[in-house]
Design a protein around this motif. Structure first.
Motif, PDB file in Angstrom:
ATOM      1  N   ARG A  93       0.865  -1.168   0.000  1.00 40.53           N
ATOM      2  CA  ARG A  93       0.000   0.000   0.000  1.00 40.53           C
ATOM      3  C   ARG A  93       0.915   1.236   0.000  1.00 40.53           C
ATOM      4  NH1 ARG A  93      -5.190   0.275   1.555  1.00 40.53           N
ATOM      5  NH2 ARG A  93      -4.985  -1.735   2.636  1.00 40.53           N
ATOM      6  N   VAL A  94       0.644   2.168  -0.911  1.00 37.57           N
ATOM      7  CA  VAL A  94       1.491   3.358  -1.044  1.00 37.57           C
ATOM      8  C   VAL A  94       0.645   4.603  -0.795  1.00 37.57           C
ATOM      9  CG1 VAL A  94       3.105   4.628  -2.498  1.00 37.57           C
ATOM     10  CG2 VAL A  94       2.861   2.141  -2.783  1.00 37.57           C
ATOM     11  N   SER A  95       1.010   5.360   0.228  1.00 38.83           N
ATOM     12  CA  SER A  95       0.338   6.621   0.540  1.00 38.83           C
ATOM     13  C   SER A  95       1.263   7.770   0.145  1.00 38.83           C
ATOM     14  CB  SER A  95       0.009   6.711   2.035  1.00 38.83           C
ATOM     15  OG  SER A  95      -0.833   5.635   2.432  1.00 38.83           O
ATOM     16  N   THR A  96       0.770   8.662  -0.696  1.00 34.30           N
ATOM     17  CA  THR A  96       1.607   9.724  -1.256  1.00 34.30           C
ATOM     18  C   THR A  96       1.054  11.091  -0.893  1.00 34.30           C
ATOM     19  OG1 THR A  96       2.261   8.320  -3.120  1.00 34.30           O
ATOM     20  CG2 THR A  96       2.578  10.697  -3.374  1.00 34.30           C
ATOM     21  N   ARG A  97       1.951  11.987  -0.537  1.00 32.82           N
ATOM     22  CA  ARG A  97       1.603  13.388  -0.301  1.00 32.82           C
ATOM     23  C   ARG A  97       2.474  14.243  -1.207  1.00 32.82           C
ATOM     24  NH1 ARG A  97      -0.630  17.051   3.341  1.00 32.82           N
ATOM     25  NH2 ARG A  97       0.570  18.962   3.701  1.00 32.82           N
ATOM     26  N   LEU A  98       1.823  15.049  -2.027  1.00 36.68           N
ATOM     27  CA  LEU A  98       2.521  15.939  -2.951  1.00 36.68           C
ATOM     28  C   LEU A  98       2.314  17.375  -2.493  1.00 36.68           C
ATOM     29  CD1 LEU A  98       2.699  15.866  -6.775  1.00 36.68           C
ATOM     30  CD2 LEU A  98       1.807  17.914  -5.679  1.00 36.68           C
ATOM     31  N   THR A  99       3.403  18.116  -2.388  1.00 36.28           N
ATOM     32  CA  THR A  99       3.331  19.539  -2.063  1.00 36.28           C
ATOM     33  C   THR A  99       4.194  20.308  -3.043  1.00 36.28           C
ATOM     34  OG1 THR A  99       5.163  19.386  -0.476  1.00 36.28           O
ATOM     35  CG2 THR A  99       2.934  19.125   0.390  1.00 36.28           C
ATOM     36  N   GLY A 100       3.779  21.528  -3.358  1.00 40.58           N
ATOM     37  CA  GLY A 100       4.565  22.316  -4.298  1.00 40.58           C
ATOM     38  C   GLY A 100       4.219  23.784  -4.229  1.00 40.58           C
ATOM     39  N   LYS A 101       5.050  24.584  -4.880  1.00 37.76           N
ATOM     40  CA  LYS A 101       4.793  26.018  -4.952  1.00 37.76           C
ATOM     41  C   LYS A 101       5.391  26.570  -6.240  1.00 37.76           C
ATOM     42  CE  LYS A 101       8.777  27.239  -2.041  1.00 37.76           C
ATOM     43  NZ  LYS A 101       9.194  27.962  -0.814  1.00 37.76           N
ATOM     44  N   GLY A 102       4.843  27.691  -6.670  1.00 38.28           N
ATOM     45  CA  GLY A 102       5.337  28.283  -7.908  1.00 38.28           C
ATOM     46  C   GLY A 102       4.825  29.688  -8.104  1.00 38.28           C
ATOM     47  N   THR A 103       5.166  30.249  -9.259  1.00 34.32           N
ATOM     48  CA  THR A 103       4.808  31.624  -9.597  1.00 34.32           C
ATOM     49  C   THR A 103       4.448  31.704 -11.082  1.00 34.32           C
ATOM     50  OG1 THR A 103       6.316  32.519  -7.924  1.00 34.32           O
ATOM     51  CG2 THR A 103       5.622  34.009  -9.672  1.00 34.32           C
ATOM     52  N   GLY A 104       3.434  32.488 -11.376  1.00 32.37           N
ATOM     53  CA  GLY A 104       3.038  32.703 -12.757  1.00 32.37           C
ATOM     54  C   GLY A 104       2.760  34.167 -13.030  1.00 32.37           C
ATOM     55  N   VAL A 105       2.753  34.538 -14.308  1.00 33.67           N
ATOM     56  CA  VAL A 105       2.439  35.902 -14.732  1.00 33.67           C
ATOM     57  C   VAL A 105       1.275  35.828 -15.712  1.00 33.67           C
ATOM     58  CG1 VAL A 105       3.269  37.965 -15.891  1.00 33.67           C
ATOM     59  CG2 VAL A 105       4.824  36.671 -14.407  1.00 33.67           C
ATOM     60  N   PHE A 106       0.160  36.476 -15.327  1.00 34.03           N
ATOM     61  CA  PHE A 106      -1.040  36.471 -16.155  1.00 34.03           C
ATOM     62  C   PHE A 106      -1.132  37.793 -16.912  1.00 34.03           C
ATOM     63  CE2 PHE A 106      -5.591  36.960 -17.015  1.00 34.03           C
ATOM     64  CZ  PHE A 106      -5.868  35.719 -17.576  1.00 34.03           C
ATOM     65  N   ASP A 107      -1.308  37.689 -18.219  1.00 30.33           N
ATOM     66  CA  ASP A 107      -1.423  38.848 -19.104  1.00 30.33           C
ATOM     67  C   ASP A 107      -2.877  39.325 -19.083  1.00 30.33           C
ATOM     68  OD1 ASP A 107      -1.704  40.560 -21.335  1.00 30.33           O
ATOM     69  OD2 ASP A 107      -0.079  39.556 -22.396  1.00 30.33           O
ATOM     70  N   LEU A 108      -3.132  40.440 -18.415  1.00 30.06           N
ATOM     71  CA  LEU A 108      -4.490  40.939 -18.266  1.00 30.06           C
ATOM     72  C   LEU A 108      -5.064  41.450 -19.588  1.00 30.06           C
ATOM     73  CD1 LEU A 108      -3.876  42.834 -14.925  1.00 30.06           C
ATOM     74  CD2 LEU A 108      -5.251  40.762 -15.190  1.00 30.06           C
ATOM     75  N   ASP A 109      -4.214  41.978 -20.456  1.00 27.41           N
ATOM     76  CA  ASP A 109      -4.682  42.484 -21.748  1.00 27.41           C
ATOM     77  C   ASP A 109      -5.156  41.358 -22.661  1.00 27.41           C
ATOM     78  OD1 ASP A 109      -4.317  45.147 -21.209  1.00 27.41           O
ATOM     79  OD2 ASP A 109      -2.331  45.272 -22.126  1.00 27.41           O
ATOM     80  N   LYS A 137       4.931   6.821   1.049  1.00 32.20           N
ATOM     81  CA  LYS A 137       5.204   5.893   2.136  1.00 32.20           C
ATOM     82  C   LYS A 137       4.691   4.514   1.725  1.00 32.20           C
ATOM     83  CE  LYS A 137       6.592   9.292   4.854  1.00 32.20           C
ATOM     84  NZ  LYS A 137       8.007   9.441   5.269  1.00 32.20           N
ATOM     85  N   VAL A 138       5.620   3.553   1.616  1.00 25.75           N
ATOM     86  CA  VAL A 138       5.295   2.216   1.123  1.00 25.75           C
ATOM     87  C   VAL A 138       5.248   1.244   2.295  1.00 25.75           C
ATOM     88  CG1 VAL A 138       5.915   0.406  -0.507  1.00 25.75           C
ATOM     89  CG2 VAL A 138       6.529   2.785  -1.006  1.00 25.75           C
ATOM     90  N   ILE A 139       4.148   0.500   2.416  1.00 24.70           N
ATOM     91  CA  ILE A 139       4.014  -0.512   3.457  1.00 24.70           C
ATOM     92  C   ILE A 139       3.751  -1.853   2.793  1.00 24.70           C
ATOM     93  CG2 ILE A 139       2.735  -1.273   5.485  1.00 24.70           C
ATOM     94  CD1 ILE A 139       1.989   1.592   6.033  1.00 24.70           C
ATOM     95  N   ASN A 140       4.627  -2.818   3.021  1.00 24.80           N
ATOM     96  CA  ASN A 140       4.416  -4.178   2.531  1.00 24.80           C
ATOM     97  C   ASN A 140       3.290  -4.806   3.335  1.00 24.80           C
ATOM     98  OD1 ASN A 140       4.878  -7.244   2.540  1.00 24.80           O
ATOM     99  ND2 ASN A 140       6.207  -6.544   0.871  1.00 24.80           N
ATOM    100  N   LEU A 141       2.263  -5.295   2.653  1.00 29.72           N
ATOM    101  CA  LEU A 141       1.078  -5.787   3.337  1.00 29.72           C
ATOM    102  C   LEU A 141       1.340  -7.069   4.132  1.00 29.72           C
ATOM    103  CD1 LEU A 141      -1.636  -5.110   0.615  1.00 29.72           C
ATOM    104  CD2 LEU A 141      -1.043  -3.711   2.596  1.00 29.72           C
TER     105      LEU A 141
END
Length: 263
Positions: A201-217, A233-237
């Protein structure tokens, strides 16, 4: 002298007949779920063309996207998966969308992909290319915060966004993401549905961060980059032995006609 904050309407706009082109790169480093799971580096590069269409039968804006160039690299070696192969699984896709960036209708197919990588899903292709973030309906000013969810795979990704600066031309947006999910795997590290077929059984947690620029025109993102880490996190059953997997993911989009784009 007191300067009033700029409250700028921020909406996506792909006018009928107009074309926008993006370079999209997604890089994976660590435990990648290919060839039964292996440590390595995978890079996906795409040139994507987006064309605005007339509104749908409910008056909602529409756009169609198509991959124009594609490359898949494993440990810097180019894999024999060309444009023709890819467009069989990621064909030209038409969507109706809300001006905030939420996809309302899509004709993207559901097929089993020959290579499955986190976040590269057929039915979410607009969200990983030209509609990467949903925008708030009340407009943007420096300090505006909002949140939303999008489902990738069988679990949602939670987005927390903040406009860090806003001018009459563009908005700079910071974003953080969190996703948690759990799967069962057999002895070959393939995902299975039933516990009887599973070894771990594999339990995964993904975290991230970033930046973008949106063109309003122009009503589209000029660029966006998000770096995230998935820890599994891997647990052998049977033995109950535990182990850990890590995968670093960097996702970049760049509007090709932007002045900062590479030639």
């Amino acid at each position: 002298m007191i300067c009033a904050a700029i409250l700028a309407p921020a909406t996506y706009r792909f006018d009928a007949g107009a074309t926008v082109r993006y370079d999209v790169e997604v890089a994976f480093s660590g435990y990648v779920p290919v060839l039964g799971g292996t440590e390595g580096n995978v890079e996906v590069k795409m040139a994507v063309e987006v064309r605005g269409l007339d509104p749908d039968d409910q008056g909602r804006p529409r756009a169609v996207s198509e991959i124009r160039d594609f490359g898949l690299f494993f440990n810097e070696a180019k894999m024999p998966l060309g444009l023709t192969n890819v467009t069989d699984f990621f064909p030209k896709t038409t969507v109706s969308y809300d001006p905030s960036g939420r996809v309302l209708r899509s004709d993207a197919p559901k097929k089993n992909l020959p290579v499955k990588l986190p976040g590269l899903e057929q039915d979410r292709f607009p969200e990983i290319t030209y509609l990467p973030l949903e925008l708030p309906t009340g407009g943007l000013e420096a300090g505006t915060t909002w949140s939303f969810e999008r489902k990738f795979g069988n679990s949602p990704i939670r987005y927390e966004a903040k406009a860090t600066s806003v001018t009459d031309k563009q908005a700079t947006i910071d974003v953080t993401i969190v996703q948690e999910y759990e799967v069962l795997e057999d002895a070959a590290r393939n995902v299975v549905e039933k516990v009887d077929d599973a070894e771990a059984r594999v339990s995964t947690r993904l975290t991230g961060k970033g930046t973008g620029v949106f063109d309003l025109d122009r009503g589209s993102f000029r660029k966006l980059e998000v770096a995230s880490t998935a820890i599994g996190k891997v647990i052998n059953l049977k033995s109950k032995a535990t182990s850990e997997r890590r995968l670093a993911i960097t996702h970049r989009i760049q509007r090709r006609d932007d002045p900062e784009s590479a030639p």
